[in-house]
Design a protein around this motif. Sequence first.
Motif, PDB file in Angstrom:
ATOM      1  N   VAL A  39       0.846  -1.195   0.000  1.00  0.00           N
ATOM      2  CA  VAL A  39       0.000   0.000   0.000  1.00  0.00           C
ATOM      3  C   VAL A  39       0.884   1.250   0.000  1.00  0.00           C
ATOM      4  N   ALA A  41       3.883   1.501  -1.218  1.00  0.00           N
ATOM      5  CA  ALA A  41       4.471   1.636  -2.559  1.00  0.00           C
ATOM      6  C   ALA A  41       3.462   2.254  -3.524  1.00  0.00           C
ATOM      7  N   VAL A  42       2.214   1.802  -3.445  1.00  0.00           N
ATOM      8  CA  VAL A  42       1.170   2.324  -4.338  1.00  0.00           C
ATOM      9  C   VAL A  42       0.976   3.829  -4.117  1.00  0.00           C
ATOM     10  N   ILE A  43       0.918   4.236  -2.848  1.00  0.00           N
ATOM     11  CA  ILE A  43       0.711   5.657  -2.546  1.00  0.00           C
ATOM     12  C   ILE A  43       1.913   6.476  -3.009  1.00  0.00           C
ATOM     13  N   ILE A  45       3.925   5.807  -5.471  1.00  0.00           N
ATOM     14  CA  ILE A  45       3.921   5.902  -6.939  1.00  0.00           C
ATOM     15  C   ILE A  45       2.935   6.973  -7.396  1.00  0.00           C
TER      16      ILE A  45
ATOM     17  N   PHE B  19      -7.122   9.262   3.135  1.00  0.00           N
ATOM     18  CA  PHE B  19      -5.823   8.787   3.626  1.00  0.00           C
ATOM     19  C   PHE B  19      -5.907   8.389   5.091  1.00  0.00           C
ATOM     20  N   GLU B 165      -3.424  -6.468   4.210  1.00  0.00           N
ATOM     21  CA  GLU B 165      -3.531  -4.999   4.292  1.00  0.00           C
ATOM     22  C   GLU B 165      -3.717  -4.351   2.915  1.00  0.00           C
ATOM     23  N   THR B 166      -3.356  -5.071   1.856  1.00  0.00           N
ATOM     24  CA  THR B 166      -3.459  -4.449   0.534  1.00  0.00           C
ATOM     25  C   THR B 166      -4.914  -4.191   0.139  1.00  0.00           C
ATOM     26  N   ASN B 169      -5.686  -0.757  -0.867  1.00  0.00           N
ATOM     27  CA  ASN B 169      -5.431  -0.224  -2.210  1.00  0.00           C
ATOM     28  C   ASN B 169      -6.733   0.086  -2.939  1.00  0.00           C
ATOM     29  N   PHE B 172      -7.012   3.650  -3.306  1.00  0.00           N
ATOM     30  CA  PHE B 172      -5.950   4.383  -4.007  1.00  0.00           C
ATOM     31  C   PHE B 172      -5.822   3.931  -5.460  1.00  0.00           C
ATOM     32  N   LEU B 219      -0.801   5.860 -13.892  1.00  0.00           N
ATOM     33  CA  LEU B 219      -0.625   5.570 -12.470  1.00  0.00           C
ATOM     34  C   LEU B 219      -1.466   4.361 -12.069  1.00  0.00           C
ATOM     35  N   THR B 223       0.304   1.181 -10.389  1.00  0.00           N
ATOM     36  CA  THR B 223      -0.089   0.766  -9.039  1.00  0.00           C
ATOM     37  C   THR B 223      -0.760  -0.604  -9.084  1.00  0.00           C
ATOM     38  N   ILE B 226       1.866  -3.321  -9.249  1.00  0.00           N
ATOM     39  CA  ILE B 226       2.504  -3.603  -7.950  1.00  0.00           C
ATOM     40  C   ILE B 226       1.572  -4.413  -7.049  1.00  0.00           C
TER      41      ILE B 226
END
Lengths: 72, 351
Positions: A39, A41-43, A45, B19, B165-166, B169, B172, B219, B223, B226
């Motif tokens: 997470v 890393a994503v933010i 980027i 955030f 936890e991902t 994402n 985001f 982006l 993202t 990843i």
Amino acid sequence: MIWNRLSLVCVLTLLFQQMAFAQQASGDFLRSIGHIYVVVAVILIIFLGIVLFLLYLDRKLTKLENQIKDNE
Amino acid sequence: MIRQSWWKILAVVILLYTFLAGLLIPLKPGIAEVTPRALQAGTEVELTVTGYNSYYSKAKNELRAWLKLEGDVVLKAARIEVVNDRTMKLHFNLPQYLPSDSKDDACSLILDSPIDGAIVLPEGIALTQDSVNLLEGKKLWSADKMDQLNVGPKLTFPYRSVLYETIRNQYFHVPLWFAMIFLFMFSVNFSVRYLRKYDPDADLRTLALNRAGFVFGLLGTVTGAIWAKYTWGAFWSWDVKQNMTAVALLIYSAYFILRGAFQDEEKKARLSAVYNIFAFAALIPLVFVIPRMTDSLHPGNGGNPAFGGEDLDNTMRMVFYPAGIGWTLLGFWIASVAYRVEKLQQKLLDA
């Protein structure tokens, strides 16, 4: 314009490599603590991408400012 | 000034909320690991449970655990030994026979604590018995009952194995695509306006919106790659949605190249407006239709269910929907700045 985009791609590729390297070096850093660093890393980027676009606009504005100065 | 840019302030406030809430709300307590995963009937077994975000020591004396077979048949843990908040040992006295007509069966593990609530181990534990005796097995397994399960902490995101936890994402990576679609949608609107009124201003707006949309699309791709690496196993799995969005982005990158090919301003504006309409017409089937027709790793495509149910609970919705609005507003903010730069350049060229 094209160079800007190319440099963006280059920076992101470098980032990838860095991350892949970091992963090899420190075992499974990105997988630690429930993959929370994925997470992060994503933010990062997204942040970098927006900053790079800002940089591109900044350079464009500088060029325009110089033009205005020349006109005066 | 405030009256003009209220939506920018709104974008900042919403993103700040995204955030803070998206990163600070903890995951629901879950079971990270259980060993061993294969048990033999008629033995006394010790299961070591590793928890995630769990507080076993806080509820030391009120912890309960069951092995659960199909049809609400349960076996309660004889003894629970808490090592620390994240580790405990469960002792089960497995009866000689299973309430099953085959030698192999599978059960799930259910933990209950007043602090963490009831937790189910998503993957099964294998059970084996040497000989089958259905009647005796049913009798042996009928003693325990599972009742009065606790409700865990309310303000949490779902704990999902593979995602962990991902799952954050979702606030985001996914909204970047929302923002991109909206930016491209508005840019089509201005392309149409250009072709109807030959208003050079509309052309500049199209260009700026496409630039911002393209940045968001890039982006989103990076993202996503990843996120995919740590959940699907590879940066690029040649998943249909990955491929189709890559094609869509290539189509849009050709828009910028096309603009560079013309010296005449009017010709440039007219042809790029036409191209932009076709690009959007291609984008919709590429992103929304084709991925739904074949198998895809993305939720909501192919045979995969959309993010929903246990993947998108109400706490997540509380963050996810504002995140979509916040990132989209930020996209329009970026596009408006890009537009002003273009406009200024145009003015200088005309002067």
